[in-house]
Design a protein around this motif. Structure first.
Motif, PDB file in Angstrom:
ATOM      1  N   LEU A 146      -4.803  49.405  44.379  1.00 17.84           N
ATOM      2  CA  LEU A 146      -3.396  49.557  44.013  1.00 17.84           C
ATOM      3  C   LEU A 146      -2.564  48.668  44.929  1.00 17.84           C
ATOM      4  CD1 LEU A 146      -1.321  51.274  42.290  1.00 17.84           C
ATOM      5  CD2 LEU A 146      -1.169  52.781  44.292  1.00 17.84           C
ATOM      6  N   VAL A 147      -1.813  47.761  44.338  1.00 20.74           N
ATOM      7  CA  VAL A 147      -0.891  46.918  45.099  1.00 20.74           C
ATOM      8  C   VAL A 147       0.522  47.467  44.924  1.00 20.74           C
ATOM      9  CG1 VAL A 147       0.126  44.618  45.340  1.00 20.74           C
ATOM     10  CG2 VAL A 147      -2.321  44.858  44.885  1.00 20.74           C
ATOM     11  N   VAL A 148       1.206  47.661  46.050  1.00 20.41           N
ATOM     12  CA  VAL A 148       2.574  48.163  46.023  1.00 20.41           C
ATOM     13  C   VAL A 148       3.475  47.064  46.568  1.00 20.41           C
ATOM     14  CG1 VAL A 148       4.159  49.938  46.871  1.00 20.41           C
ATOM     15  CG2 VAL A 148       1.773  50.531  46.375  1.00 20.41           C
ATOM     16  N   VAL A 149       4.247  46.443  45.680  1.00 19.34           N
ATOM     17  CA  VAL A 149       5.141  45.363  46.081  1.00 19.34           C
ATOM     18  C   VAL A 149       6.493  45.964  46.440  1.00 19.34           C
ATOM     19  CG1 VAL A 149       6.201  43.164  45.454  1.00 19.34           C
ATOM     20  CG2 VAL A 149       3.955  43.775  44.536  1.00 19.34           C
ATOM     21  N   MET A 150       6.955  45.661  47.668  1.00 15.21           N
ATOM     22  CA  MET A 150       8.222  46.211  48.141  1.00 15.21           C
ATOM     23  C   MET A 150       9.230  45.097  48.368  1.00 15.21           C
ATOM     24  SD  MET A 150       7.068  49.249  50.777  1.00 15.21           S
ATOM     25  CE  MET A 150       8.774  49.846  50.859  1.00 15.21           C
ATOM     26  N   GLY A 151      10.496  45.466  48.206  1.00 16.90           N
ATOM     27  CA  GLY A 151      11.597  44.552  48.475  1.00 16.90           C
ATOM     28  C   GLY A 151      12.848  45.342  48.773  1.00 16.90           C
ATOM     29  N   LYS A 152      13.505  45.018  49.871  1.00 22.07           N
ATOM     30  CA  LYS A 152      14.751  45.678  50.272  1.00 22.07           C
ATOM     31  C   LYS A 152      14.609  47.196  50.319  1.00 22.07           C
ATOM     32  CE  LYS A 152      17.660  41.911  48.598  1.00 22.07           C
ATOM     33  NZ  LYS A 152      18.787  41.503  47.737  1.00 22.07           N
ATOM     34  N   GLY A 153      13.479  47.657  50.842  1.00 18.96           N
ATOM     35  CA  GLY A 153      13.286  49.088  51.056  1.00 18.96           C
ATOM     36  C   GLY A 153      12.838  49.879  49.859  1.00 18.96           C
ATOM     37  N   GLU A 166      -2.902  43.627  37.073  1.00 19.97           N
ATOM     38  CA  GLU A 166      -1.694  43.950  36.311  1.00 19.97           C
ATOM     39  C   GLU A 166      -0.460  43.374  36.997  1.00 19.97           C
ATOM     40  OE1 GLU A 166       0.849  47.870  34.840  1.00 19.97           O
ATOM     41  OE2 GLU A 166      -1.332  48.038  35.094  1.00 19.97           O
ATOM     42  N   ILE A 167      -0.428  43.473  38.336  1.00 22.28           N
ATOM     43  CA  ILE A 167       0.673  42.879  39.093  1.00 22.28           C
ATOM     44  C   ILE A 167       0.735  41.375  38.815  1.00 22.28           C
ATOM     45  CG2 ILE A 167       1.467  42.276  41.421  1.00 22.28           C
ATOM     46  CD1 ILE A 167       2.004  45.107  41.138  1.00 22.28           C
ATOM     47  N   TYR A 168      -0.442  40.752  38.770  1.00 25.45           N
ATOM     48  CA  TYR A 168      -0.519  39.298  38.579  1.00 25.45           C
ATOM     49  C   TYR A 168      -0.159  38.888  37.153  1.00 25.45           C
ATOM     50  CZ  TYR A 168      -2.440  34.543  38.903  1.00 25.45           C
ATOM     51  OH  TYR A 168      -2.596  33.176  38.894  1.00 25.45           O
ATOM     52  N   ARG A 169      -0.705  39.612  36.176  1.00 26.27           N
ATOM     53  CA  ARG A 169      -0.527  39.224  34.776  1.00 26.27           C
ATOM     54  C   ARG A 169       0.721  39.814  34.124  1.00 26.27           C
ATOM     55  NH1 ARG A 169      -2.631  34.607  33.479  1.00 26.27           N
ATOM     56  NH2 ARG A 169      -4.712  34.356  34.349  1.00 26.27           N
ATOM     57  N   LYS A 170       1.186  40.974  34.608  1.00 19.40           N
ATOM     58  CA  LYS A 170       2.344  41.624  34.003  1.00 19.40           C
ATOM     59  C   LYS A 170       3.346  42.037  35.078  1.00 19.40           C
ATOM     60  CE  LYS A 170      -0.390  43.436  30.135  1.00 19.40           C
ATOM     61  NZ  LYS A 170      -0.844  44.655  29.423  1.00 19.40           N
ATOM     62  N   PRO A 171       3.905  41.052  35.798  1.00 19.71           N
ATOM     63  CA  PRO A 171       4.876  41.397  36.857  1.00 19.71           C
ATOM     64  C   PRO A 171       6.100  42.086  36.277  1.00 19.71           C
ATOM     65  CG  PRO A 171       4.937  39.043  36.358  1.00 19.71           C
ATOM     66  CD  PRO A 171       3.752  39.599  35.622  1.00 19.71           C
ATOM     67  N   ASP A 181       9.215  42.013  37.457  1.00 22.86           N
ATOM     68  CA  ASP A 181      10.434  41.198  37.485  1.00 22.86           C
ATOM     69  C   ASP A 181      10.125  39.836  38.095  1.00 22.86           C
ATOM     70  OD1 ASP A 181      10.330  41.576  40.275  1.00 22.86           O
ATOM     71  OD2 ASP A 181      11.768  43.220  40.227  1.00 22.86           O
ATOM     72  N   ALA A 182      11.151  38.991  38.170  1.00 22.10           N
ATOM     73  CA  ALA A 182      10.964  37.625  38.652  1.00 22.10           C
ATOM     74  C   ALA A 182      10.545  37.602  40.125  1.00 22.10           C
ATOM     75  CB  ALA A 182      12.240  36.820  38.451  1.00 22.10           C
ATOM     76  N   PHE A 183      11.037  38.541  40.927  1.00 20.41           N
ATOM     77  CA  PHE A 183      10.663  38.571  42.337  1.00 20.41           C
ATOM     78  C   PHE A 183       9.164  38.818  42.483  1.00 20.41           C
ATOM     79  CE2 PHE A 183       9.671  40.768  46.252  1.00 20.41           C
ATOM     80  CZ  PHE A 183      10.314  40.003  47.209  1.00 20.41           C
ATOM     81  N   VAL A 184       8.650  39.809  41.770  1.00 19.16           N
ATOM     82  CA  VAL A 184       7.217  40.127  41.845  1.00 19.16           C
ATOM     83  C   VAL A 184       6.395  38.948  41.334  1.00 19.16           C
ATOM     84  CG1 VAL A 184       5.391  41.663  41.034  1.00 19.16           C
ATOM     85  CG2 VAL A 184       7.623  42.603  41.642  1.00 19.16           C
ATOM     86  N   ALA A 185       6.815  38.354  40.227  1.00 17.43           N
ATOM     87  CA  ALA A 185       6.089  37.221  39.659  1.00 17.43           C
ATOM     88  C   ALA A 185       6.007  36.070  40.643  1.00 17.43           C
ATOM     89  CB  ALA A 185       6.767  36.757  38.367  1.00 17.43           C
ATOM     90  N   ASP A 186       7.103  35.800  41.334  1.00 15.47           N
ATOM     91  CA  ASP A 186       7.167  34.677  42.261  1.00 15.47           C
ATOM     92  C   ASP A 186       6.454  34.984  43.572  1.00 15.47           C
ATOM     93  OD1 ASP A 186       8.042  32.043  42.828  1.00 15.47           O
ATOM     94  OD2 ASP A 186       9.646  32.829  44.078  1.00 15.47           O
ATOM     95  N   PHE A 187       6.413  36.262  43.949  1.00 18.72           N
ATOM     96  CA  PHE A 187       5.818  36.626  45.234  1.00 18.72           C
ATOM     97  C   PHE A 187       4.297  36.694  45.159  1.00 18.72           C
ATOM     98  CE2 PHE A 187       4.648  39.427  48.759  1.00 18.72           C
ATOM     99  CZ  PHE A 187       5.340  38.815  49.793  1.00 18.72           C
ATOM    100  N   ILE A 188       3.760  37.099  44.019  1.00 21.61           N
ATOM    101  CA  ILE A 188       2.314  37.234  43.862  1.00 21.61           C
ATOM    102  C   ILE A 188       1.736  35.933  43.330  1.00 21.61           C
ATOM    103  CG2 ILE A 188       0.450  38.489  42.710  1.00 21.61           C
ATOM    104  CD1 ILE A 188       1.879  40.182  44.724  1.00 21.61           C
ATOM    105  N   GLY A 189       1.053  35.200  44.185  1.00 23.04           N
ATOM    106  CA  GLY A 189       0.444  33.955  43.759  1.00 23.04           C
ATOM    107  C   GLY A 189       1.490  32.898  43.451  1.00 23.04           C
ATOM    108  N   MET A 243      -4.863  41.028  46.736  1.00 23.51           N
ATOM    109  CA  MET A 243      -5.623  40.867  45.500  1.00 23.51           C
ATOM    110  C   MET A 243      -7.119  41.088  45.731  1.00 23.51           C
ATOM    111  SD  MET A 243      -3.516  40.111  42.966  1.00 23.51           S
ATOM    112  CE  MET A 243      -4.513  39.275  41.722  1.00 23.51           C
ATOM    113  N   THR A 244      -7.604  40.724  46.922  1.00 20.15           N
ATOM    114  CA  THR A 244      -9.025  40.859  47.237  1.00 20.15           C
ATOM    115  C   THR A 244      -9.421  42.314  47.466  1.00 20.15           C
ATOM    116  OG1 THR A 244      -9.102  38.664  48.262  1.00 20.15           O
ATOM    117  CG2 THR A 244     -10.848  40.191  48.874  1.00 20.15           C
TER     118      THR A 244
END
Length: 345
Positions: free
Chosen positions: A203-210, A220-225, A227-235, A198-199
């Motif tokens: 561009l933040v690229v959130v990855m999961g399972k490849g 935008e990642i923070y305010r408009k995730p 899915d639930a994984f992104v929402a829970d992982f960021i902050g 965030m600092t």
């Protein structure tokens, strides 16, 4: 195209897809953070960009040139590893000039470049200092300067700040971002630290399972995730069940919340709301009713934990807005509809 393009990149280890058909476009001069839990594929993706791993499929294009099969030393990139990998028997200046020396550059050119880079990283006069005599932050700066010695097109960093203590890591995040902005160099950093991403990142690229789950600017990642994984992982977020009854009224934990709506065709979902958007009031209509289970005063913020419908909801307030509540007290929890993000389950 100017910048970095990753086109349908895949990396298999046997039957396991470490990186699964990933595509990403990075404009020139962008600072990108690859973010995700251990094993999500972010380091493998970085290593393929660096040429240290061969893709199973797909292509990597830098400034319009396909570099997928180009050896690492010909890709015109600088890289800082987690371990820094400085040469302990060489001085600061010799470490920075190493790539120039092995390419046969004149000694005067080496000296001038070392001086330029030492000034850039705020370590003027350190050329003759033994690496062993440097602090952790100073070593970090020297590793960065060494990677920049050949003026690369692309700057790659693999969790470069993870070994630093918390205060120094925060300082180096700001320094690294400011340095990248001055140089205007396309930069890709691997990190598992959400605050770091965030600092520093454009561009933040959130990855999961490849796979890439979401690629967007930090806010935008923070305010408009996505899915639930992104929402829970960021902050920190509150993830709550939400559903619509036969009359179309939307309920959260069994309480009707005015102003909330579910997308057409959906009767159940998850709701994400950040703790700073949650308000604590006296029990009233439209608010979830719960019991305060814990209050944590962190100086700059106060966290209130409320048990409601078998779920813990966290509300964050500043000292000026501090709710007058105590453990065991019954309270109302207000969820402003404009701050709620509805996510598919």
């Amino acid at each position: 195209m100017s910048g970095l393009a990753i086109n349908d990149i895949t990396k298999n280890f046997g039957d396991f897809a470490a990186v699964d058909n990933v595509s990403l476009s990075v404009p020139h001069g962008t600072f990108v953070c690859l973010l995700g839990p251990s094993g999500c594929g972010k380091t493998t993706l970085l290593r393929m960009i660096a040429g240290l791993e061969e893709p199973t499929g797909g292509a990597i294009v830098l400034d319009g040139d396909n570099i997928t099969a180009v050896p690492t030393h010909k890709r015109n990139l600088g890289m800082v590893f987690q371990s820094l990998a400085l040469f302990p028997h060489l001085s600061v200046g010799e470490n920075i000039a190493y790539a120039l020396r092995i390419r046969g550059r004149a000694k005067e050119e080496q000296r001038k470049r070392v001086e330029e880079l030492l000034a850039l990283i705020h370590l003027p006069g350190f050329a003759d200092r033994p690496v062993a005599k440097l602090s952790g932050g100073q070593r970090q700066r020297v590793a960065i300067a060494r990677a920049l010695a050949l003026s690369p097109k692309l700057f790659l960093l693999d969790e470069p700040l993870s070994a630093l203590d918390a205060k120094l890591r925060e300082d180096m995040q700001v320094e690294l971002r400011q340095l990248q902005q001055r140089l205007g160099i396309t930069t890709v950093v691997v990190t598992h630290d959400q605050r770091e991403a965030m600092t520093m990142a454009d561009l933040v690229v959130v990855m999961g399972k490849g796979k890439i789950l979401q690629a967007a600017p930090p806010i935008e990642i923070y305010r408009k995730p996505a899915d639930a994984f992104v929402a829970d992982f960021i902050g920190i977020t509150n993830l709550l069940p939400i559903e619509a009854d036969s009359a179309g009224r939307v309920t959260v934990l069994g309480t009707t919340v005015p102003g909330l709506a579910l997308p057409a065709g959906m009767d159940k979902a998850s709701l994400s709301i950040r703790p700073e958007d949650v308000s604590i009031t006296a029990p009233r209509e439209g608010a979830l009713v719960g019991t305060v289970s814990f209050v944590r005063d962190l100086g700059g913020t106060i966290e209130t934990f409320v048990e409601a419908g078998g779920t813990t909801i966290i509300a964050v307030a500043t000292p000026r807005e501090r709710p007058n509540v105590s453990v065991g007290q019954s309270v109302g929890v207000v969820l402003p509809p404009e701050s709620c993000v509805v996510l598919k389950q």
